[in-house]
Structure formats: C-alpha cells, structure tokens
Design an enzyme around this catalytic site. Structure first.
Site, PDB file in Angstrom:
ATOM      1  N   LYS A   1       0.844  -1.194   0.000  1.00  0.00           N
ATOM      2  CA  LYS A   1       0.000   0.000   0.000  1.00  0.00           C
ATOM      3  C   LYS A   1       0.886   1.255   0.000  1.00  0.00           C
ATOM      4  CE  LYS A   1      -3.990   1.697   2.720  1.00  0.00           C
ATOM      5  NZ  LYS A   1      -4.791   1.453   3.934  1.00  0.00           N
TER       6      LYS A   1
ATOM      7  N   SER B   1      -9.808  -0.974   7.154  1.00  0.00           N
ATOM      8  CA  SER B   1      -9.216  -0.749   5.829  1.00  0.00           C
ATOM      9  C   SER B   1      -8.484  -1.933   5.213  1.00  0.00           C
ATOM     10  CB  SER B   1      -8.263   0.450   5.877  1.00  0.00           C
ATOM     11  OG  SER B   1      -8.987   1.649   5.860  1.00  0.00           O
TER      12      SER B   1
ATOM     13  N   SER C   1      -9.724   1.401   2.990  1.00  0.00           N
ATOM     14  CA  SER C   1      -8.865   2.166   2.115  1.00  0.00           C
ATOM     15  C   SER C   1      -7.821   1.340   1.360  1.00  0.00           C
ATOM     16  CB  SER C   1      -8.139   3.238   2.927  1.00  0.00           C
ATOM     17  OG  SER C   1      -7.267   2.647   3.865  1.00  0.00           O
TER      18      SER C   1
END
Lengths: 501, 96
Positions: free
Chosen positions: A80, A179, A155
């Site tokens: 990420k 997330s 996310s």
C-alpha cells in the site's frame, strides 16, 4: 507459465527453493498479467519492475551460491502506498505528497525482503487511508475485479484488488477502522488485522496512531499467517510495538460467539447474513459450540471512531503544510483576495487546501473541532469513554466465547459513485470492523460465500487481544472444511489482444 | 454549525478560505456528522475518569537507548527540498 498466477505465496516460495521456478520467471509472468489486466483495475500507483527484476536476479545468484533462501523467496508482493520504501514515492494517494521520496524503508518491507519477497509495486488507497472505497484517492479510482462498476472497498482497495485479480501474490494493507478487512471482503480475499502493537508501524505514514495497524492481504489464510509471522515482532523503532507472547487456544471445546447487535444491525443485507450464518453452521457441524454474546455498546463505536480517528489525524497531518512536508502553494483560492493574514498563514492554508482532497479536509476539520476548546469534553472525552466500554464489552464476551464471528461488512461491494456524495453513508460501511480497532484486538476477514450477483461475502473472525495465531488457525480450519470453495478468482476481461479470462 | 464556528475551526486547522459553495457543502456534511456524534450523549456516564486504554495493550512508555548513531539519510532529505540556490536550500520566511 499460466500456472504461476494460480500458485499461492507458499507454493511459489516452495517452487523457487526446489528450483522448479526461477524468481525472474515469476516476476516476468506477473508483469505480463499486469500489462493485460491493470488498465481495467487501476490497482497500482507505481510499478517497480526494474527493482523487482534486479531483486529476483539477486535471489537467483544467492541460490547459485548455495545460500539459504527465505520463506517468501521470489514471492511478488504489493505494498500500500502509505508504507515507505527508500528512494520511492509514498504518496498516500495524496497530491500533497506527489513530489516526495521516502528516505527510509518501513520495517515491514525490510522484513518481507529479508525473507526473499519481491515488492512489485505500490497500491492505490483512499487519500491518507481515509475512506472505504478507494474513490478518495487523489489519483484514480480502483475497480473491483469481480465487477468493475463497483468499488474494491477501502482504504486498502488497491492491495485487495491486486491480490484478487492476480496482479500480486500477496499484499500489505493498513487497517485503522477496517481498511484491510472491508476491501478483503469486497474483493473475495483474506485480510488480517493483527493485535495493536504486533506489527511495527515504523515507516507507515500515520493516520490515527492509536488505531493504525499493518497486516497481510492474501488469497489463502496460510499465506496470511506466513506473512504475519514474517512482519510481526518487536521493533525498537516503534514504541507501541509489543514483544509477542501469543496466546493459543489450548484445545478446549471451541465456543464461537455471535453478537446479536451485529446480526440485527439496520442496513445489513440478508444475503450477507445468510452467507455468514451458513459459515457458522459449518463450524457447528465440526463440533464448535455456538453461543450468543452481547456487545451492548456497539452503537457507540461509529461516533467514537469518527471522533478519535479524525482527532489523531488532525494532529498527524499538521506537518503537511508546504514548509515541513508537502507541495508548497503560495496562493490558494480566489476567496483569498481580501485576506488580512500574514503571508505564512496564507501559504500554510493554500498548501493544505489545494493539496488535500475533500474527505481529508473534512476529517481534519472534524478532528480540530472535537479537540477544540469548549467541545473537547463533550466529544473527545466521551469518545474515549465509549472506546473503553467497547473494549470492556469484548473482554466480557471473550469470557463466554473463544472467538466471535460476524459479517465483515453490512453489504457486498457497492457501485462506484453510490456513496461518494454522502460521507455518513460511506462511514456506515465500516460499522462491523471499527469496534475491533477501538479495542485493539485481532480480526480476519475470509471469503465465505457469494451474493446472487456473484459478489464475494466476507466472514469476520475476532479473537481476544494477542490471540492472533488462534484466529488464523480457526480461519485456516474453515478453508480446509470448505475445501477452498471460496478461494476463487474473478474473471477479468483483457482489453488488448482479444478476449482472455 | 454556525458560520462563525466553522470559520474558527477552519482557521485552527489551517484550511480554507473556502468558496461559498464548498463552505455550504462542508457545513452541511459537518451537521450530519455531528448528528451522528450526538448518539454519544445517550451513553450513560459511569463517573469513572477517562481511563487510558482500548487499543493500547500494555501501556507503558518505552524508551530506546540514548545512543548517538550516524544519520545516513541527510542527502536524501535534502533531495526532497523544492527550492535550492547553489549549495543553499531556499525556504519561505517563517518568522514574522
């Protein structure tokens, strides 16, 4: 070659160690797939092909010299883009960080690479990890590989979509309020949020420091367990990191608790509840005892979270002001003409207002409000009290049950644009994952079924603090009992070169 | 939320000024979010002072050993500077 994309991380490493596959071959195969599929999915913000190939070659050289290879030798992993790799951007999907390059590497990335994992790219996210759909990215919206008109969740939507679409064998995400787990559920992959403190946050750009935790996103639970083992452990660079004394379940009768507050939640899709209930029946058939538990303060979790997380964010993001960090703007919006402020304050405001997206600004404003004079006690103080009560609820529930099972999300993946205009509707999609972060306990989301429209449904298994290993063992057991029935790949249409699946 | 409060908070957060349209949208969102927060008022108070726990498993201050270590990343940080003049790094005036 076609076979490479279907191997799990563990299988890939085994084949590298036994010389059935070369790391360069694996990386080439993955990038070939990226060329075909990434344009439809938009999972990545940055691809690291050259770096990946040179690392693959280094592993091959090590092997040629007879040196030991790690447990993740040659495994392509996506990270990420709020996790730092020295020399490369860590944009957090924010325009404000577009031009920055990380000056050091996160502990989790170091640990993966020490075991031979190869980082192949940085994945898309909601800006600064604030969001549940990846639509808040400052750069692009990632699509759900199961239905590209839908969001992948967020996310960590880029990481989830990359793993689901076979664009990475495994990925790292970060989980502040769901997330990792929510996008894992939406994309039909495994997502694990460890006990707070079990994984170092050194090199993770902070959103809400008392809630953030890095974790693995993979196709199988065994892969998640291996990645967790590699990235976890005490790190002197993170003062909240714990030395691990892991609790395991000592073979007593397994009790799985079902919290009534979750199963009667308003807005929960009947198809999701049905899939979770049938998963619970599978455990029951295997001898687990199903008990009803109550988490009476559940309804205070959402407001508590949306006070605590933005409050911490408003402090953590203060450094992005165009001077200390972030793209500098001298002048902002037109409304500035009549400003009587000093040049410096104008510069701060212009840099922040132009650099941050709408949701990030909204949360900074909420946090600033909740911490400001006259409101602090009514909001932040009450939220901390709720947080404690929620943690106490879990302590009590774990006296009656060894694990708690819930849906990961109230609904399967929603349409792109469906909730982007309504922040509260978006916040509600994390209603089942948020309490876990407030309590600091571990939880995993695993695929447990599909909706009638062929969208994955996630089962969330929660354990008591430090019970990470047991949670993963139970999840792994579920995979075995269901003979990997839910470990599936979506069919993504290949745009160029005819139709491939 | 009144306009005054909104302006004060935005100023504290070093955000804005917003064009009227954005301000209206943000204030409206803010109102809805505050409604969500008001549920907390229904939570019975338990008189106990805010106890520091929740996410933190073992809350104690952890110190690293106070040892001087060479800092190798200086040049990388300098590379992130947006403006340079010769060997000097250019920053806006930050004192009034």
């Amino acid at each position: 070659m076609a076979d490479i994309g279907n191997l799990t991380a563990i299988e890939l490493a085994q084949k590298v160690v036994s010389r059935q596959l070369r790391p360069t071959e694996i990386i080439e195969a993955y990038f070939q797939k990226v060329v075909q599929i990434e344009p439809q999915i938009d999972a990545y913000l940055l691809l690291l092909k050259e770096r990946a190939l040179s690392q693959a070659k280094m592993i091959e050289e090590k092997q040629a010299k007879g040196m030991p290879l790690g447990r993740l030798a040659g495994v392509p992993v996506a990270v990420k883009d709020n996790i730092m790799i020295e020399g490369y951007p860590a944009t957090c999907a924010s325009k404000i960080l577009e031009d920055c390059r990380a000056v050091y590497t996160a502990t989790v990335v170091k640990r993966l690479e020490e075991e031979g994992a190869i980082i192949i790219g940085k994945t898309n996210l909601d800006e600064f990890a604030m969001g549940s759909s990846t639509e808040n990215s400052g750069f692009k919206t990632t699509k759900n590989p199961w239905d590209i008109s839908r969001v992948p969740g967020g996310s960590s939507g880029g990481s989830a979509a990359a793993v689901a679409a076979g664009l990475a064998a495994a990925a790292l995400g970060s989980d502040t309020g769901g997330s990792i787990r929510q996008p894992a559920a939406f994309c039909g992959v495994v997502g694990f949020k460890p006990t707070y403190g079990f994984v170092s946050r050194f090199g993770l750009v902070a959103f809400a420091s008392s809630l953030d935790q890095i974790g693995p996103m993979t196709r199988t639970v065994s892969d998640a367990a291996l990645l967790f083992e590699v990235i976890s452990g005490h790190d002197p660079m993170d003062s909240t990191s714990l030395s691990q004394e892991r609790m395991t379940n000592e073979g007593k009768t397994l009790r799985i608790g079902l919290p009534k507050e979750y199963f009667s939640a308003e807005g929960a899709d009947p198809e999701v509840l049905a899939a979770v209930e049938s998963a619970v029946k599978i455990f029951q058939k295997e001898g687990a005892r199903i008990v009803d538990v109550s988490l009476p303060h559940t309804r205070f979790a959402l407001p508590a979270y949306y006070i605590i997380a933005p409050s911490e964010a408003s402090a953590n993001l203060a450094r992005f002001d165009g001077i200390r960090y972030g793209k500098r703007r001298q002048r902002g919006t037109e409304a500035e003409g009549q400003s009587e402020e000093s040049g410096l304050i104008t510069l701060y405001k212009a840099s922040r207002t132009n650099g941050f997206g709408a949701e990030v600004q909204r949360r900074i404003l909420i946090g600033t409000f909740a911490l400001s004079h006259g409101y602090y006690e009514a909001y932040y103080g009450r939220a901390q009290e709720a947080r404690r009560k929620i943690a106490d609820d879990f302590d009590e529930a774990f006296r009656q049950a060894d694990f708690i099972a819930t849906p990961t999300t109230p609904t399967p993946a929603f349409k792109i644009g469906e909730k982007s205009g309504d922040p509260v509707a978006m916040y509600l999609s994390d209603i089942f994952t948020i309490p876990v972060n407030l309590a600091g306990i571990p939880a995993v989301s695993i695929p447990c079924g599909f909706s009638k429209t062929n969208l994955p449904v996630g089962l969330q298994i929660l354990g008591p603090r430090t019970g990470d290993k047991s949670v993963l063992e139970l999840a792994e057991h579920f995979e075995k009992m269901t003979a990997n029935e839910f470990v599936k790949r979506p069919a993504v249409r290949v745009r160029q070169g005819g139709i491939g699946w | 939320m009144t306009e005054d409060v909104f302006e004060r908070i935005a100023n504290l957060a070093r955000l804005g000024p917003y064009p009227a349209e954005d301000k209206a949208k943000l204030s409206k969102d803010f109102g809805r979010i505050l409604e969500l927060f008001n549920v907390l008022a229904e939570m019975p108070p338990d008189g106990e002072a805010e106890r520091r726990r929740g996410g933190e498993a073992e809350r104690k201050t952890v110190f690293r050993d106070d040892v001087v270590k060479p800092f190798a990343e200086k040049n990388k940080i300098i590379e992130n500077f947006p403006e340079k003049e010769g060997p000097l790094l250019k920053v806006p005036k930050v004192i009034e």
